[in-house]
Design a protein around this motif. Structure first.
Motif, PDB file in Angstrom:
ATOM      1  N   VAL A   1       0.802  -1.230   0.000  1.00 17.99           N
ATOM      2  CA  VAL A   1       0.000   0.000   0.000  1.00 17.99           C
ATOM      3  C   VAL A   1       0.835   1.280   0.000  1.00 17.99           C
ATOM      4  O   VAL A   1       0.405   2.283  -0.564  1.00 17.99           O
ATOM      5  CB  VAL A   1      -1.020   0.068   1.178  1.00 17.99           C
TER       6      VAL A   1
ATOM      7  N   ALA B   1       0.461   4.499  -4.787  1.00 22.95           N
ATOM      8  CA  ALA B   1       0.238   5.815  -5.400  1.00 22.95           C
ATOM      9  C   ALA B   1       1.396   6.158  -6.334  1.00 22.95           C
ATOM     10  O   ALA B   1       1.177   6.588  -7.477  1.00 22.95           O
ATOM     11  CB  ALA B   1       0.066   6.883  -4.322  1.00 22.95           C
TER      12      ALA B   1
ATOM     13  N   ASP C   1      -5.791  -0.841  -8.868  1.00 26.16           N
ATOM     14  CA  ASP C   1      -4.789  -1.385  -7.945  1.00 26.16           C
ATOM     15  C   ASP C   1      -5.447  -2.501  -7.143  1.00 26.16           C
ATOM     16  O   ASP C   1      -6.597  -2.870  -7.405  1.00 26.16           O
ATOM     17  CB  ASP C   1      -4.242  -0.290  -7.019  1.00 26.16           C
TER      18      ASP C   1
ATOM     19  N   ILE D   1      -4.873   6.522  -0.801  1.00 24.61           N
ATOM     20  CA  ILE D   1      -4.337   6.274  -2.145  1.00 24.61           C
ATOM     21  C   ILE D   1      -5.162   7.019  -3.184  1.00 24.61           C
ATOM     22  O   ILE D   1      -4.630   7.742  -4.031  1.00 24.61           O
ATOM     23  CB  ILE D   1      -4.337   4.751  -2.446  1.00 24.61           C
TER      24      ILE D   1
ATOM     25  N   ASP E   1      -1.807   3.241   7.445  1.00 18.27           N
ATOM     26  CA  ASP E   1      -2.561   3.954   6.413  1.00 18.27           C
ATOM     27  C   ASP E   1      -4.012   4.167   6.841  1.00 18.27           C
ATOM     28  O   ASP E   1      -4.590   5.225   6.609  1.00 18.27           O
ATOM     29  CB  ASP E   1      -2.482   3.143   5.102  1.00 18.27           C
TER      30      ASP E   1
END
Lengths: 279, 279
Positions: free
Chosen positions: B72, B76, B94, B102, B232
């Motif tokens: 993760v 990006a 993704d 993201i 995240d």
């Protein structure tokens, strides 16, 4: 191997013992003893027992082996009844998930000649009742047999032989050591799995994939049975919970601060312990 | 269905996408892009890709579909690189376990014509790498596709079609709703499973039976990947953790006082939620 085995409580564990005894031709008669005719009928239907009775004193009257497989809060009383009505010299064990309190209570009240040693087959399931019973439930599983310090060694050996004959691997431990270990490996995981399930909003379940399913599987277990188990062993469960909460506190702080290091440390240590088991 | 699919990151998920595309004859060329020749070689060996490259800009140059299946914290940046070098009109998605950050990051920096919509296949495992990849990994599994509010609907539909073609059931949700739900159904369970494993003394493992094994299975996952996922999504994880801790507090008090009622209530509620899933 045995002429007559009496099984008090013919649920998942008791029913599986009966099936295993019969399939392995280890007993001539297997008497199922219970409090509900419907359960006893089902146990007969699946072939777990050769006869049944609602009256414990009758069921144990000619038994040379008695296994008490009732919920933990009934075991001591059932063993006491069995001792009062079984032939002298009958071997008695149980299948409860906790041991210290049961063994201590019985030791204080039973005649010293009683041939009782406690057991705990690590073969539970989220399923219940004789319909879920299986002749191979104990194959390759661990059964802990818990002799008292200075108790008669031959009785523990005979109980160990019984479980070995059903295909289990037997560990001998004191009742106290058993309860401390099993708090960490069974009772705390059960409590935590239940907390994870309960903390999940119902509307989120469509996104509950295999991770959630594995982690919460045992939360489907019988709430009444597990309430008694957790209460019976609460001192040890609280001790294991203390270790869990200490790490949880560190993890919460790391999440609040956005720190990766304590998280990576926890996950790495956890993986090492999980990988050590390899199943 | 596609002439050339580029897969950035050919681990369990990326490798399984390649295998599924090839087995279902959905792509002529499947280009594996990675940072280690050893992983790329293994992806080729298992038949997950038809060619490989270490250079992302080359790998995506002729792709009409690009799937970014990296950790993760790299997604990006990988999407940004792909957008800079892929043909105009290429579809991009993704496979990250978190979505809000993201998608937000990419939305702020990508050209508005970019055809990117995020996805999360709920098909993780405690296993890693292309050796664990399977062509049927997505069959019957859920994939969440996360279009932005007011984003182009046709791109989300195209991404949904891609996952459906691999056998998955597709759910459409906003990135924010996804992250909130998945915190409860995946991220919190992972964290808690790790805490249970880590709270288990190593010497107690011989008595770790199926309950412990199920409850801690996902703790064997990759610590680095999961550290990034938890960080995240930490706001949502902390929210789910708050619910967990509230119940935990009540349970601790009940254990300390020896009260059965709050324990039975928790276990009963947990069982109802677990039973609602029936798997």
């Amino acid at each position: 191997m045995w002429k007559t085995v009496a099984i008090v409580g013919v649920g998942l564990i008791g029913g599986s013992i009966g099936l295993a005894l019969r399939e392995r031709k280890l007993a001539e008669n297997v008497i199922g003893i219970g409090r509900r005719t419907s359960t006893l009928r089902k146990a007969r239907d699946v072939g777990a027992v050769t006869s049944t009775t609602l009256r414990l004193e009758q069921g144990v009257a000619s038994a040379d082996l008695i296994v008490v497989a009732t919920p933990v809060d009934q075991i001591a009383e059932n063993v006491r009844q069995a001792v009062a009505h079984c032939p002298a010299g009958a071997l008695i064990t149980d299948a409860g998930s906790t041991k210290s309190q049961i063994v201590r209570t019985l030791h204080e009240t039973l005649p010293p000649t009683t041939r009782f040693v406690g057991s705990h087959p690590l073969a539970g399931s989220e399923k219940n009742g004789p319909a879920a019973a299986a002749a191979n439930l104990f194959e390759g599983r661990v059964v802990v047999v818990t002799p008292r310090r200075n108790g008669p060694g031959d009785v523990a050996a005979a109980v160990a032989d019984f479980w070995s004959a059903l295909g289990a691997t037997v560990f001998l431990m004191s009742p106290e050591a058993h309860d401390e270990v099993i708090a960490a490996t069974s009772h705390l995981p059960h409590l935590i799995a239940s907390l994870v399930a309960q903390a999940t909003p119902r509307e989120d379940l469509p996104l509950a994939a295999s991770g959630w399913q594995d982690t919460t599987r045992i939360a489907a277990g019988d709430p009444q049975l597990w309430t008694q188990i957790l209460l019976d062993n609460r001192a040890n469960v609280l001790k294991a919970l203390g270790r869990f909460e200490k790490s949880l506190g560190r993890v919460r702080t790391a999440l609040e601060r956005g720190e990766s290091k304590p998280l990576a440390k926890l996950l790495t240590e956890a993986k090492a312990i999980r990988d050590a088991l390899q199943t």
